[in-house]
Design an enzyme around this catalytic site. Structure first.
Site, PDB file in Angstrom:
ATOM      1  CG  HIS A 135      -6.002   1.869   5.165  1.00  0.00           C
ATOM      2  ND1 HIS A 135      -5.562   2.663   6.124  1.00  0.00           N
ATOM      3  CD2 HIS A 135      -5.107   0.953   4.973  1.00  0.00           C
ATOM      4  CE1 HIS A 135      -4.288   2.374   6.567  1.00  0.00           C
ATOM      5  NE2 HIS A 135      -3.861   1.345   5.776  1.00  0.00           N
ATOM      6  N   GLY A 158       2.133   2.018  11.069  1.00  0.00           N
ATOM      7  CA  GLY A 158       3.252   2.872  10.741  1.00  0.00           C
ATOM      8  C   GLY A 158       4.256   3.331  12.037  1.00  0.00           C
ATOM      9  CB  SER A 187       4.631  -2.398  12.187  1.00  0.00           C
ATOM     10  OG  SER A 187       4.379  -0.979  12.518  1.00  0.00           O
ATOM     11  CD  GLU A 203      -2.782   5.255   6.949  1.00  0.00           C
ATOM     12  OE1 GLU A 203      -2.949   5.356   5.745  1.00  0.00           O
ATOM     13  OE2 GLU A 203      -1.766   4.692   7.621  1.00  0.00           O
ATOM     14  CG  ASN A 246      -1.666   1.292   1.264  1.00  0.00           C
ATOM     15  OD1 ASN A 246      -1.884   2.023   0.477  1.00  0.00           O
ATOM     16  ND2 ASN A 246      -2.586   1.136   2.496  1.00  0.00           N
ATOM     17  CD1 TRP A 247       3.439   0.877  -3.284  1.00  0.00           C
ATOM     18  CD2 TRP A 247       3.445   2.411  -4.755  1.00  0.00           C
ATOM     19  NE1 TRP A 247       4.432   0.447  -3.750  1.00  0.00           N
ATOM     20  CE2 TRP A 247       4.252   1.344  -5.023  1.00  0.00           C
ATOM     21  CE3 TRP A 247       3.592   3.589  -5.867  1.00  0.00           C
ATOM     22  CZ2 TRP A 247       5.083   1.286  -6.184  1.00  0.00           C
ATOM     23  CZ3 TRP A 247       4.257   3.184  -7.004  1.00  0.00           C
ATOM     24  CH2 TRP A 247       5.015   2.302  -7.077  1.00  0.00           C
ATOM     25  CE  LYS A 248      -0.295   3.112   4.844  1.00  0.00           C
ATOM     26  NZ  LYS A 248       0.006   3.047   6.174  1.00  0.00           N
ATOM     27  CD  GLU A 290      -3.819  -2.580   7.108  1.00  0.00           C
ATOM     28  OE1 GLU A 290      -2.670  -2.702   6.443  1.00  0.00           O
ATOM     29  OE2 GLU A 290      -4.377  -1.482   6.890  1.00  0.00           O
TER      30      GLU A 290
HETATM   31  P1  13P Z   1       2.868   0.260   7.893  1.00  0.00           P
HETATM   32  O1  13P Z   1       3.249  -1.302   7.223  1.00  0.00           O
HETATM   33  O2  13P Z   1       3.663   1.238   7.494  1.00  0.00           O
HETATM   34  O3  13P Z   1       2.584  -0.039   9.261  1.00  0.00           O
HETATM   35  O4  13P Z   1       1.379   0.218   7.096  1.00  0.00           O
HETATM   36  C1  13P Z   1       0.436  -0.561   7.158  1.00  0.00           C
HETATM   37  C2  13P Z   1      -0.580  -0.237   6.352  1.00  0.00           C
HETATM   38  O5  13P Z   1      -1.493   0.561   6.891  1.00  0.00           O
HETATM   39  C3  13P Z   1      -1.207  -0.937   5.088  1.00  0.00           C
HETATM   40  O6  13P Z   1      -2.265  -0.665   4.634  1.00  0.00           O
END
Ligand code: 13P
Length: 255
Positions: free
Chosen positions: A95, A178, A217, A97, A9-11, A172
């Site tokens: 997600h 993160g 993470s 976020e 997931n590149w966000k 998640e």
């Molecule tokens: P991280 O791997 O940076 O913790 O992010 C996880 C995530 O939100 C994947 O969608």
């Protein structure tokens, strides 16, 4: 036996030039692996580039969300049919976020989920509790309500479509995203088994084949322990998906 799935997931990251280098490295590092599925979910603006560079390879691509609407006066929104034009195999839905930043409720996430499956795309439906919810003993209840939104919350034909496109669930825990504070393999396994049991109450056969992947993470150091658990079918990777060597290592461990 469920095939493992590792998704990056590149966000909100990337540029045309950086993506070109990252994707070239991934193709070089992963081209021999046939036993595992890989995908990257890129910002909408890079779907065209992902399609151009990945068509005919063993890496799938997808988007990070879609609108809950099919079309109409919804400035800045992108629909499931639009991302289907770029041959997306996957779309991340719900997600944390999005849920936190845009007040995306379970009901809204379920609408987006339905749009995605109706467009023939596989949703990666994210569920997970916050630190406060876990501390209060509410983790399972929160996840249960998130799952019920896309099972009992949708009509039967949508759930049938979801099965046909092999919907994926991503657990998640919000407190693990993160920050380097991953769930322990046993914590993750317990929640994955709980989710599989919930699905089994609706469709026992499907519960055996639905892929439930873990995100939060994940790194090359902790991936093997997580991915070895019986109900963890892969990973949804944030930060490490932007570093070719780290994402490739996780993919190799998964395979
Ligand atoms: P991280 O791997 O940076 O913790 O992010 C996880 C995530 O939100 C994947 O969608």
């Amino acid at each position: 036996m469920r095939r493992k799935l590792v998704v990056g997931n590149w966000k909100l990251n990337g540029s045309l030039s950086e993506n070109k280098v990252l994707i070239a490295s991934l193709l070089k590092n992963l081209n021999t692996i046939q036993t595992t599925d890989f995908a990257i979910c890129v910002p909408y603006t890079y779907l065209f580039q992902a399609q151009a560079l990945l068509t005919g390879t063993n890496i799938f691509w997808g988007a990070q969300n879609v609108s809950q609407f099919r079309d109409g006066a919804h400035t800045s929104s992108i629909s499931a049919h639009m991302i289907a034009d770029f041959d997306c195999s996957f779309a991340i839905i719900g997600h944390s976020e999005r849920r936190a930043l845009s007040n995306e409720s379970n009901q809204k996430a379920a609408k987006r989920f339905a749009r995605v499956v109706n467009a023939g795309i596989t949703p990666i439906y994210c569920v997970g509790e916050t630190a406060e919810e876990r501390a209060e003993g509410l983790a399972e209840n929160v996840v249960k309500n998130q799952i019920l939104a896309i099972t009992y919350g949708l009509d039967e034909s949508t759930f049938e479509y979801a099965k046909q496109v092999d919907m994926v669930i991503a657990y998640e825990p919000v407190w693990a995203i993160g920050n380097g504070r991953t769930a322990s393999p046993q914590q993750a396994q317990d929640m994955h088994a709980f989710i599989r049991d919930l699905i089994a109450k609706i469709d026992a056969d499907f519960s055996k084949r639905v892929r439930i992947i873990y995100g939060g993470s994940v790194t090359p150091d902790n991936a093997l322990a997580l991915l070895s658990m019986p109900d963890i079918d892969g990973g949804l990777i944030g930060r490490c998906s932007l570093i070719a060597e780290e994402f490739s290592q996780i993919c190799h461990l998964a395979s």
